[in-house]
Motif scaffolding. Sequence first.
Motif, PDB file in Angstrom:
ATOM      1  N   THR A  27       0.811  -1.263   0.081  1.00  0.00           N
ATOM      2  CA  THR A  27      -0.025   0.070   0.017  1.00  0.00           C
ATOM      3  C   THR A  27       0.684   1.042  -0.036  1.00  0.00           C
ATOM      4  OG1 THR A  27      -0.160  -0.204   2.414  1.00  0.00           O
ATOM      5  CG2 THR A  27      -2.009  -1.006   1.181  1.00  0.00           C
ATOM      6  N   PRO A  28       0.594   2.404  -0.539  1.00  0.00           N
ATOM      7  CA  PRO A  28       1.302   3.657  -0.834  1.00  0.00           C
ATOM      8  C   PRO A  28       1.370   4.355   0.591  1.00  0.00           C
ATOM      9  CG  PRO A  28      -0.290   3.568  -2.153  1.00  0.00           C
ATOM     10  CD  PRO A  28      -0.763   2.408  -1.228  1.00  0.00           C
ATOM     11  N   CYS A  29       2.629   4.791   0.952  1.00  0.00           N
ATOM     12  CA  CYS A  29       2.913   5.705   2.016  1.00  0.00           C
ATOM     13  C   CYS A  29       1.639   6.935   2.024  1.00  0.00           C
ATOM     14  CB  CYS A  29       4.303   6.035   2.217  1.00  0.00           C
ATOM     15  SG  CYS A  29       4.672   7.049   3.511  1.00  0.00           S
ATOM     16  N   LEU A  30       1.061   6.779   3.068  1.00  0.00           N
ATOM     17  CA  LEU A  30       0.129   8.015   2.990  1.00  0.00           C
ATOM     18  C   LEU A  30       0.381   9.276   3.736  1.00  0.00           C
ATOM     19  CD1 LEU A  30      -3.129   5.839   3.833  1.00  0.00           C
ATOM     20  CD2 LEU A  30      -1.978   6.547   1.225  1.00  0.00           C
ATOM     21  N   ASP A  31       0.843  10.439   2.951  1.00  0.00           N
ATOM     22  CA  ASP A  31       1.200  11.542   3.719  1.00  0.00           C
ATOM     23  C   ASP A  31      -0.066  12.430   3.902  1.00  0.00           C
ATOM     24  OD1 ASP A  31       3.904  11.603   3.257  1.00  0.00           O
ATOM     25  OD2 ASP A  31       3.617  11.790   1.048  1.00  0.00           O
ATOM     26  N   LEU A  32       0.016  13.266   4.960  1.00  0.00           N
ATOM     27  CA  LEU A  32      -1.043  13.812   5.806  1.00  0.00           C
ATOM     28  C   LEU A  32      -0.359  15.346   5.372  1.00  0.00           C
ATOM     29  CD1 LEU A  32      -1.525  11.053   7.158  1.00  0.00           C
ATOM     30  CD2 LEU A  32      -2.311  12.635   9.088  1.00  0.00           C
ATOM     31  N   SER A  33      -0.479  15.766   4.345  1.00  0.00           N
ATOM     32  CA  SER A  33       0.093  17.144   3.958  1.00  0.00           C
ATOM     33  C   SER A  33      -0.477  18.266   4.460  1.00  0.00           C
ATOM     34  CB  SER A  33       0.226  16.943   2.342  1.00  0.00           C
ATOM     35  OG  SER A  33       0.891  16.082   1.723  1.00  0.00           O
ATOM     36  N   ALA A  34      -1.633  18.237   4.739  1.00  0.00           N
ATOM     37  CA  ALA A  34      -2.250  19.323   5.436  1.00  0.00           C
ATOM     38  C   ALA A  34      -2.101  19.674   6.828  1.00  0.00           C
ATOM     39  CB  ALA A  34      -3.951  19.237   5.267  1.00  0.00           C
ATOM     40  N   LEU A  35      -1.051  18.910   7.513  1.00  0.00           N
ATOM     41  CA  LEU A  35      -0.940  19.153   8.803  1.00  0.00           C
ATOM     42  C   LEU A  35       0.787  19.230   9.073  1.00  0.00           C
ATOM     43  CD1 LEU A  35      -3.170  16.360  10.629  1.00  0.00           C
ATOM     44  CD2 LEU A  35      -3.418  18.803  10.140  1.00  0.00           C
ATOM     45  N   PHE A  36       1.186  20.113   9.638  1.00  0.00           N
ATOM     46  CA  PHE A  36       2.742  20.098   9.983  1.00  0.00           C
ATOM     47  C   PHE A  36       2.951  19.859  11.517  1.00  0.00           C
ATOM     48  CE2 PHE A  36       2.662  23.936   6.952  1.00  0.00           C
ATOM     49  CZ  PHE A  36       3.331  23.273   5.964  1.00  0.00           C
ATOM     50  N   TRP A  37       4.158  19.592  11.855  1.00  0.00           N
ATOM     51  CA  TRP A  37       4.591  19.091  12.935  1.00  0.00           C
ATOM     52  C   TRP A  37       5.730  19.913  13.319  1.00  0.00           C
ATOM     53  CZ3 TRP A  37       9.456  17.452  15.048  1.00  0.00           C
ATOM     54  CH2 TRP A  37       9.237  16.999  16.532  1.00  0.00           C
ATOM     55  N   GLN A  38       5.427  21.235  14.374  1.00  0.00           N
ATOM     56  CA  GLN A  38       6.216  22.083  14.919  1.00  0.00           C
ATOM     57  C   GLN A  38       6.389  23.145  13.874  1.00  0.00           C
ATOM     58  OE1 GLN A  38       9.625  19.981  16.630  1.00  0.00           O
ATOM     59  NE2 GLN A  38       8.723  20.205  18.657  1.00  0.00           N
ATOM     60  N   ASP A  39       6.910  22.893  12.649  1.00  0.00           N
ATOM     61  CA  ASP A  39       7.261  23.949  11.642  1.00  0.00           C
ATOM     62  C   ASP A  39       6.780  23.156  10.427  1.00  0.00           C
ATOM     63  OD1 ASP A  39       9.608  22.358  10.823  1.00  0.00           O
ATOM     64  OD2 ASP A  39      10.580  23.099  12.267  1.00  0.00           O
ATOM     65  N   ASN A  40       7.266  24.313   9.184  1.00  0.00           N
ATOM     66  CA  ASN A  40       6.570  23.765   7.985  1.00  0.00           C
ATOM     67  C   ASN A  40       7.691  23.046   7.314  1.00  0.00           C
ATOM     68  OD1 ASN A  40       8.805  25.640   7.285  1.00  0.00           O
ATOM     69  ND2 ASN A  40       7.403  27.004   6.355  1.00  0.00           N
ATOM     70  N   ARG A  41       8.554  22.108   7.926  1.00  0.00           N
ATOM     71  CA  ARG A  41       9.559  21.269   7.292  1.00  0.00           C
ATOM     72  C   ARG A  41       9.393  19.920   7.492  1.00  0.00           C
ATOM     73  NH1 ARG A  41      14.859  23.813  10.070  1.00  0.00           N
ATOM     74  NH2 ARG A  41      13.342  23.726  11.788  1.00  0.00           N
ATOM     75  N   CYS A  42       8.383  19.772   8.517  1.00  0.00           N
ATOM     76  CA  CYS A  42       7.752  18.307   8.645  1.00  0.00           C
ATOM     77  C   CYS A  42       6.418  17.974   8.607  1.00  0.00           C
ATOM     78  CB  CYS A  42       8.448  17.895  10.099  1.00  0.00           C
ATOM     79  SG  CYS A  42      10.181  18.064  10.297  1.00  0.00           S
ATOM     80  N   SER A  43       5.926  16.863   8.133  1.00  0.00           N
ATOM     81  CA  SER A  43       4.629  16.764   8.069  1.00  0.00           C
ATOM     82  C   SER A  43       4.303  15.407   8.575  1.00  0.00           C
ATOM     83  CB  SER A  43       4.076  16.524   6.719  1.00  0.00           C
ATOM     84  OG  SER A  43       2.746  16.379   6.895  1.00  0.00           O
ATOM     85  N   PHE A  44       3.425  14.763   8.638  1.00  0.00           N
ATOM     86  CA  PHE A  44       3.022  13.110   9.287  1.00  0.00           C
ATOM     87  C   PHE A  44       2.765  12.474   8.013  1.00  0.00           C
ATOM     88  CE2 PHE A  44       1.681  16.283  12.179  1.00  0.00           C
ATOM     89  CZ  PHE A  44       2.269  15.848  13.465  1.00  0.00           C
ATOM     90  N   TYR A  45       3.056  10.864   8.284  1.00  0.00           N
ATOM     91  CA  TYR A  45       2.556   9.856   7.512  1.00  0.00           C
ATOM     92  C   TYR A  45       2.328   8.567   7.891  1.00  0.00           C
ATOM     93  CZ  TYR A  45       7.182   7.929   8.205  1.00  0.00           C
ATOM     94  OH  TYR A  45       8.279   7.054   8.712  1.00  0.00           O
ATOM     95  N   PHE A  46       1.491   7.821   7.373  1.00  0.00           N
ATOM     96  CA  PHE A  46       1.012   6.364   7.638  1.00  0.00           C
ATOM     97  C   PHE A  46       1.938   5.585   6.582  1.00  0.00           C
ATOM     98  CE2 PHE A  46      -2.867   8.292   9.172  1.00  0.00           C
ATOM     99  CZ  PHE A  46      -2.847   7.758  10.332  1.00  0.00           C
ATOM    100  N   LYS A  47       2.576   4.458   7.266  1.00  0.00           N
ATOM    101  CA  LYS A  47       3.026   3.415   6.274  1.00  0.00           C
ATOM    102  C   LYS A  47       2.765   2.189   6.917  1.00  0.00           C
ATOM    103  CE  LYS A  47       5.539   1.730   2.947  1.00  0.00           C
ATOM    104  NZ  LYS A  47       4.607   0.629   2.680  1.00  0.00           N
ATOM    105  N   ALA A  48       2.303   1.246   5.874  1.00  0.00           N
ATOM    106  CA  ALA A  48       1.816  -0.075   6.198  1.00  0.00           C
ATOM    107  C   ALA A  48       2.831  -0.891   5.906  1.00  0.00           C
ATOM    108  CB  ALA A  48       0.630  -0.359   5.744  1.00  0.00           C
ATOM    109  N   ARG A  49       3.195  -1.920   6.782  1.00  0.00           N
ATOM    110  CA  ARG A  49       3.898  -3.162   6.412  1.00  0.00           C
ATOM    111  C   ARG A  49       3.254  -4.449   6.561  1.00  0.00           C
ATOM    112  NH1 ARG A  49       8.535  -0.333   5.521  1.00  0.00           N
ATOM    113  NH2 ARG A  49       8.873   1.759   6.776  1.00  0.00           N
ATOM    114  N   ASP A  50       3.872  -5.482   6.292  1.00  0.00           N
ATOM    115  CA  ASP A  50       3.234  -6.873   6.459  1.00  0.00           C
ATOM    116  C   ASP A  50       2.969  -7.391   7.809  1.00  0.00           C
ATOM    117  OD1 ASP A  50       3.193  -7.080   3.910  1.00  0.00           O
ATOM    118  OD2 ASP A  50       5.065  -8.315   3.758  1.00  0.00           O
ATOM    119  N   ASP A  51       3.675  -6.289   8.778  1.00  0.00           N
ATOM    120  CA  ASP A  51       3.741  -6.914  10.234  1.00  0.00           C
ATOM    121  C   ASP A  51       2.949  -5.575  11.203  1.00  0.00           C
ATOM    122  OD1 ASP A  51       5.732  -5.598  10.132  1.00  0.00           O
ATOM    123  OD2 ASP A  51       6.914  -6.767  11.644  1.00  0.00           O
ATOM    124  N   ARG A  52       3.066  -4.719  10.637  1.00  0.00           N
ATOM    125  CA  ARG A  52       2.656  -3.394  11.452  1.00  0.00           C
ATOM    126  C   ARG A  52       2.075  -2.339  10.749  1.00  0.00           C
ATOM    127  NH1 ARG A  52       8.153  -3.816  10.764  1.00  0.00           N
ATOM    128  NH2 ARG A  52       9.185  -1.809  10.417  1.00  0.00           N
TER     129      ARG A  52
END
Length: 290
Positions: free
Chosen positions: A241-266
């Motif tokens: 499955t693709p790595c899903l970026d939450l591009s509308a949200l910043f963490w602390q400043d505008n250089r970092c955002s969040f993402y979900f990455k699925a793997r086979d075990d987690r």
Amino acid sequence: MGETEALINILGGQRIALDILGGQLEVEVREASVKLFDKYGRHIPHSLKSDVCDFDRNFRLNQPEIATETDYANRILRLHSNLGINPNVTCFEFKQETERLLRLIRNNIRTANIVNGAWLPIILPKWEGTRGLGTVLGEQYLKAIGKSYKKAFPGRTFCNCEKSFVNKVFIASNSRHNCLIERMEQEAVIGIYFPTALQGFSIDASQECVAKLPKEFILSGLDAIIAMIMYPDILARDKDTPCLDLSALFWQDNRCSFYFKARDDRLEFDISGRQRDAHTWGSSGLLFIG
């Protein structure tokens, strides 16, 4: 002469062309509608300054069956049981509003192709209380994801790699996400989440392209989180499955955002430093609300 004959054929043939020349008919000329999405449901980048690359179709999502009231009821149940909030939306209302939104999209030649990609109806519950975005994210939404994911995949784990969110989560000003929060403060919002509409776009490119889309489209953030609660079987299926970026949200400043990455075990939720970099396997999403 070949071009002249082609133009006559476009007009409807020689008889109509002669009627136009004779003044019996008039021709209205207008700019052709430009399609915004390709045959895969991915946004077609036009004149973006930020980084975009081709996407890898090996990273894909399977479209779930969403047709009957039972299908909609099952997704509402996942949201209610794991988040602990009653969205006060019936399965009939959920289905009816989703079908209305799909008609709006399909009846517009510019947007119709987006439904060729994965589309997931979601309910964003009414925003209750005065707690900040980071508090709600850390204390409520991510815990609900952990519950829903483990029910879907009992042998796997959900890893929230960042534990501190209070006063650290901000909304990107050009994402239109503030408009979504304002609506959520009034009522539950039904929308359609398109998780791979921006696959291959950097986070910067995802934020840049929103201004070029109709106002009903919002860059994904909270909607991706709610979608993960309602559709862990689709969005966190396995490593492909693709790595899903939450591009509308910043963490602390505008250089970092969040993402979900699925793997086979987690399933991992973490902070992304890929703001300017495009990857074939990464995807920001779009939310459509009427």
